[in-house]
Design a protein around this motif. Structure first.
Motif, PDB file in Angstrom:
ATOM      1  N   GLU A 122      19.427 101.884  34.477  1.00 33.09           N
ATOM      2  CA  GLU A 122      19.677 102.704  33.294  1.00 33.09           C
ATOM      3  C   GLU A 122      18.504 103.630  32.968  1.00 33.09           C
ATOM      4  O   GLU A 122      17.972 103.635  31.859  1.00 33.09           O
ATOM      5  CB  GLU A 122      19.996 101.810  32.086  1.00 33.09           C
ATOM      6  N   SER A 124      17.076 106.965  32.033  1.00 27.67           N
ATOM      7  CA  SER A 124      17.520 108.205  31.427  1.00 27.67           C
ATOM      8  C   SER A 124      16.784 109.363  32.077  1.00 27.67           C
ATOM      9  O   SER A 124      15.565 109.346  32.198  1.00 27.67           O
ATOM     10  CB  SER A 124      17.234 108.176  29.930  1.00 27.67           C
ATOM     11  N   GLN A 125      17.512 110.371  32.547  1.00 29.93           N
ATOM     12  CA  GLN A 125      16.846 111.475  33.229  1.00 29.93           C
ATOM     13  C   GLN A 125      16.734 112.718  32.345  1.00 29.93           C
ATOM     14  O   GLN A 125      16.324 113.768  32.792  1.00 29.93           O
ATOM     15  CB  GLN A 125      17.572 111.797  34.533  1.00 29.93           C
ATOM     16  N   ALA A 126      17.116 112.582  31.091  1.00 25.77           N
ATOM     17  CA  ALA A 126      16.970 113.704  30.164  1.00 25.77           C
ATOM     18  C   ALA A 126      16.107 113.254  28.990  1.00 25.77           C
ATOM     19  O   ALA A 126      16.115 112.088  28.626  1.00 25.77           O
ATOM     20  CB  ALA A 126      18.338 114.145  29.668  1.00 25.77           C
ATOM     21  N   PRO A 127      15.318 114.167  28.407  1.00 28.82           N
ATOM     22  CA  PRO A 127      14.502 113.771  27.257  1.00 28.82           C
ATOM     23  C   PRO A 127      15.381 113.329  26.082  1.00 28.82           C
ATOM     24  O   PRO A 127      16.513 113.805  25.948  1.00 28.82           O
ATOM     25  CB  PRO A 127      13.746 115.054  26.882  1.00 28.82           C
ATOM     26  N   ILE A 128      14.861 112.416  25.271  1.00 26.65           N
ATOM     27  CA  ILE A 128      15.632 111.893  24.137  1.00 26.65           C
ATOM     28  C   ILE A 128      15.805 112.974  23.074  1.00 26.65           C
ATOM     29  O   ILE A 128      16.846 113.089  22.454  1.00 26.65           O
ATOM     30  CB  ILE A 128      14.930 110.661  23.539  1.00 26.65           C
ATOM     31  N   ILE A 129      14.755 113.772  22.863  1.00 31.43           N
ATOM     32  CA  ILE A 129      14.887 114.869  21.900  1.00 31.43           C
ATOM     33  C   ILE A 129      14.935 116.193  22.659  1.00 31.43           C
ATOM     34  O   ILE A 129      14.375 116.309  23.744  1.00 31.43           O
ATOM     35  CB  ILE A 129      13.716 114.904  20.886  1.00 31.43           C
ATOM     36  N   THR A 130      15.599 117.175  22.105  1.00 28.53           N
ATOM     37  CA  THR A 130      15.683 118.485  22.754  1.00 28.53           C
ATOM     38  C   THR A 130      14.295 119.124  22.756  1.00 28.53           C
ATOM     39  O   THR A 130      13.687 119.270  21.698  1.00 28.53           O
ATOM     40  CB  THR A 130      16.655 119.409  21.993  1.00 28.53           C
TER      41      THR A 130
END
Ligand code: HEC
Length: 165
Positions: A122, A124-130
């Motif tokens: 699991e 995550s490959q994208a940041p949590i915040i923009t």
């Protein structure tokens, strides 16, 4: 006076807490690190070989070094049913690179292994915040442009003479 067993508990509990904190850190960090290495190998290995021969010795040895680190990271991941498959995957990636196999095939293998790893652990490959470009610009100017140049052309003063630029 404190009973010896309670005294012992006071002594041991913080140690246990420390150990589990470390365990947690490994869980959180090992998988993303492994994923970065797979990305790196997939991107950089192809230009090191041609027709079954090494054409860039330094870069090729770097790939072998990363593979070693990658194998260690995968071995240290917490147990899961998918872990054995990931370990087999890294071994076959290693055989492919040891055998100087075609770059595109190895890159595909690295990508597929990365996808399995991301799902199993699991990641995550994208940041949590923009991300906010108005914060990024000054950070880039402060930490990166010295090598990468004001526009990213690799022509910053500290980038001169680096290969690749
Ligand atoms: C000391 C010089 C230097 C500084 C400072 C520097 N870089 Fe780099 N960077 C390089 C070099 C050299 C490469 C090429 C490495 C290679 O391909 O082997 C590179 C490669 C990269 C790449 C491509 C990585 C890849 O997988 O191909 C990215 C993205 C990058 N840098 C981002 C950054 C960012 C963001 C910063 C600031 C936080 C930064 N760099 C600061 C020298 C620098």
């Amino acid at each position: 006076m404190i009973a010896p067993s309670r005294f012992l508990a006071w002594l041991v509990l913080p140690l246990l807490a420390l150990c589990s904190a470390n365990l947690l850190a490994d869980t959180v960090e090992g998988a993303p690190k492994a994923l970065h290495l797979l990305d790196y190998i997939g991107a950089d290995y192809p230009s090191t070989v041609e027709a079954g021969k090494v054409i860039d010795d330094a870069e090729y040895s770097e790939q072998l070094e990363f593979l070693g680190v990658l194998q260690g990271l995968i071995a240290d991941l917490p147990a899961k049913p998918e872990k054995a498959e990931l370990e087999t995957g890294v071994s076959s990636l290693r055989s492919a690179i040891d055998g100087r196999e075609d770059g595109a095939a190895v890159a595909r293998q690295a990508r597929q292994l990365g996808a399995k790893l991301a799902v199993a652990y699991e990641v995550s490959q994208a940041p949590i915040i923009t991300p906010d470009p108005t914060r990024g610009a000054p950070l880039y100017a402060q930490h990166c442009s010295v090598c990468h140049g004001d526009t990213g052309a690799g022509d910053g003063p500290a980038g001169v003479g680096l290969t690749p630029p």
